[in-house]
Design a protein around this motif. Structure first.
Motif, PDB file in Angstrom:
ATOM      1  N   GLY A 104     -33.747   9.135  22.413  1.00 10.47           N
ATOM      2  CA  GLY A 104     -32.851  10.287  22.472  1.00 10.47           C
ATOM      3  C   GLY A 104     -31.410   9.897  22.181  1.00 10.47           C
ATOM      4  N   PHE A 105     -31.003   8.743  22.694  1.00  8.67           N
ATOM      5  CA  PHE A 105     -29.659   8.229  22.438  1.00  8.67           C
ATOM      6  C   PHE A 105     -29.457   8.024  20.936  1.00  8.67           C
ATOM      7  N   LEU A 106     -30.415   7.339  20.299  1.00 10.75           N
ATOM      8  CA  LEU A 106     -30.296   7.076  18.868  1.00 10.75           C
ATOM      9  C   LEU A 106     -30.299   8.379  18.066  1.00 10.75           C
ATOM     10  N   ASP A 107     -31.086   9.351  18.482  1.00 19.23           N
ATOM     11  CA  ASP A 107     -31.104  10.634  17.775  1.00 19.23           C
ATOM     12  C   ASP A 107     -29.719  11.293  17.812  1.00 19.23           C
ATOM     13  N   VAL A 108     -29.049  11.222  18.953  1.00 26.11           N
ATOM     14  CA  VAL A 108     -27.692  11.772  19.055  1.00 26.11           C
ATOM     15  C   VAL A 108     -26.745  11.003  18.138  1.00 26.11           C
ATOM     16  N   VAL A 109     -26.857   9.689  18.124  1.00 30.88           N
ATOM     17  CA  VAL A 109     -25.999   8.868  17.265  1.00 30.88           C
ATOM     18  C   VAL A 109     -26.197   9.234  15.797  1.00 30.88           C
ATOM     19  N   ARG A 110     -27.449   9.386  15.401  1.00 29.91           N
ATOM     20  CA  ARG A 110     -27.744   9.672  13.992  1.00 29.91           C
ATOM     21  C   ARG A 110     -27.280  11.056  13.568  1.00 29.91           C
ATOM     22  N   ALA A 111     -27.095  11.952  14.513  1.00 25.05           N
ATOM     23  CA  ALA A 111     -26.613  13.290  14.188  1.00 25.05           C
ATOM     24  C   ALA A 111     -25.170  13.255  13.695  1.00 25.05           C
ATOM     25  N   GLY A 112     -24.458  12.148  14.001  1.00 23.77           N
ATOM     26  CA  GLY A 112     -23.148  11.934  13.410  1.00 23.77           C
ATOM     27  C   GLY A 112     -21.963  12.497  14.147  1.00 23.77           C
ATOM     28  N   ASP A 113     -22.155  12.991  15.368  1.00 20.43           N
ATOM     29  CA  ASP A 113     -21.038  13.511  16.167  1.00 20.43           C
ATOM     30  C   ASP A 113     -20.577  12.401  17.113  1.00 20.43           C
ATOM     31  N   PRO A 114     -19.451  11.739  16.836  1.00 16.63           N
ATOM     32  CA  PRO A 114     -19.047  10.605  17.664  1.00 16.63           C
ATOM     33  C   PRO A 114     -18.749  10.986  19.108  1.00 16.63           C
ATOM     34  N   ASP A 115     -18.187  12.178  19.341  1.00 19.76           N
ATOM     35  CA  ASP A 115     -17.886  12.585  20.717  1.00 19.76           C
ATOM     36  C   ASP A 115     -19.175  12.739  21.526  1.00 19.76           C
ATOM     37  N   ALA A 116     -20.185  13.363  20.923  1.00 20.67           N
ATOM     38  CA  ALA A 116     -21.461  13.532  21.612  1.00 20.67           C
ATOM     39  C   ALA A 116     -22.130  12.173  21.856  1.00 20.67           C
ATOM     40  N   ALA A 117     -22.017  11.271  20.885  1.00 17.90           N
ATOM     41  CA  ALA A 117     -22.621   9.952  21.028  1.00 17.90           C
ATOM     42  C   ALA A 117     -21.947   9.163  22.144  1.00 17.90           C
TER      43      ALA A 117
END
Length: 226
Positions: free
Chosen positions: A183-196
């Motif tokens: 789930g963490f990697l999925d957030v990172v791959r979405a490209g939103d640095p604040d969310a990551a």
């Protein structure tokens, strides 16, 4: 470069000694303020003073040993140091994560996916050592992908310390940890640095809580019976 988990290389004698002392210091088996004598440690480990000196130099660079007038003392204050270590790590890793998102292609994140896959394979085979190795490489990949050499060098002295903390505290539910990292990697791959970065904060706070519980348990277990 493909980032895959692999078996660690055999440790040199100085690294073996530093690892053992690191575990003893963090677990509280060697108390804060204890004088570390090269001669005594050489006798304990049945080695010459050279590897002991190398080990102590490494621990000093990690902040676990303090040099006071050419005498070395343990410098680890339990929960206070845990707070410092995790606040430092969050600052470094947040910067690394933001830069990695800026610089990394989809192919680069595919390589990090291989580490999550390695964690899943380790969970399936019930291999916590391989799991922890892939877990640490997952986080270290952010520094590699940041393309910021000095940031990676800032992380390197603390990596061994966090390897011990991970080993002491990682959850027994490896399947749940795999889901968390995916789930963490999925957030990172979405490209939103604040969310990551927000996801990283939550991830590290949970990890810190497990470490605090583990160290408290370790401290309680070493207290004399009443």
């Amino acid at each position: 470069m493909v980032f895959t988990a692999h078996s660690p290389r055999p440790l040199a004698m100085g690294e073996q000694i530093s690892h053992k002392l690191r575990v003893d210091i963090i677990s509280g088996s060697i108390a804060d303020g204890t004088h570390l004598s090269e001669d005594s440690l050489a006798t304990r480990f049945d080695v010459s003073r050279g590897p002991v000196r190398d080990a102590l130099r490494q621990l000093e660079s990690e902040g676990l040993v303090d040099n006071r007038r050419k005498r070395l003392y343990v410098s680890f204050r339990g929960q206070r140091d845990i707070e410092e270590l995790y606040s430092l790590r969050e600052s470094l890793e947040s910067m690394a994560l933001r830069l990695a998102i800026e610089h990394t292609s989809a192919e680069g994140w595919d390589e990090v996916q291989q580490l999550v896959d390695a964690m899943a394979a380790a969970a399936k085979s019930n291999d916590p050592e391989a799991f922890d190795l892939a877990d640490m490489e997952f986080h270290t990949s952010f520094y590699r992908l940041s393309e910021h050499r000095r940031l990676a060098e800032a992380w390197r002295p603390y990596q061994r310390t966090f390897e011990v903390l991970l080993d002491m505290s990682n959850t027994a539910d490896m399947d749940a940890a795999v889901i968390d990292h995916q789930g963490f990697l999925d957030v990172v791959r979405a490209g939103d640095p604040d969310a990551a970065v927000e996801r990283l904060h939550d991830h590290l706070m949970r990890a810190k809580g497990r470490v605090r519980d583990a160290i408290q348990w370790s401290a309680d277990s070493t207290e004399p019976s009443q």
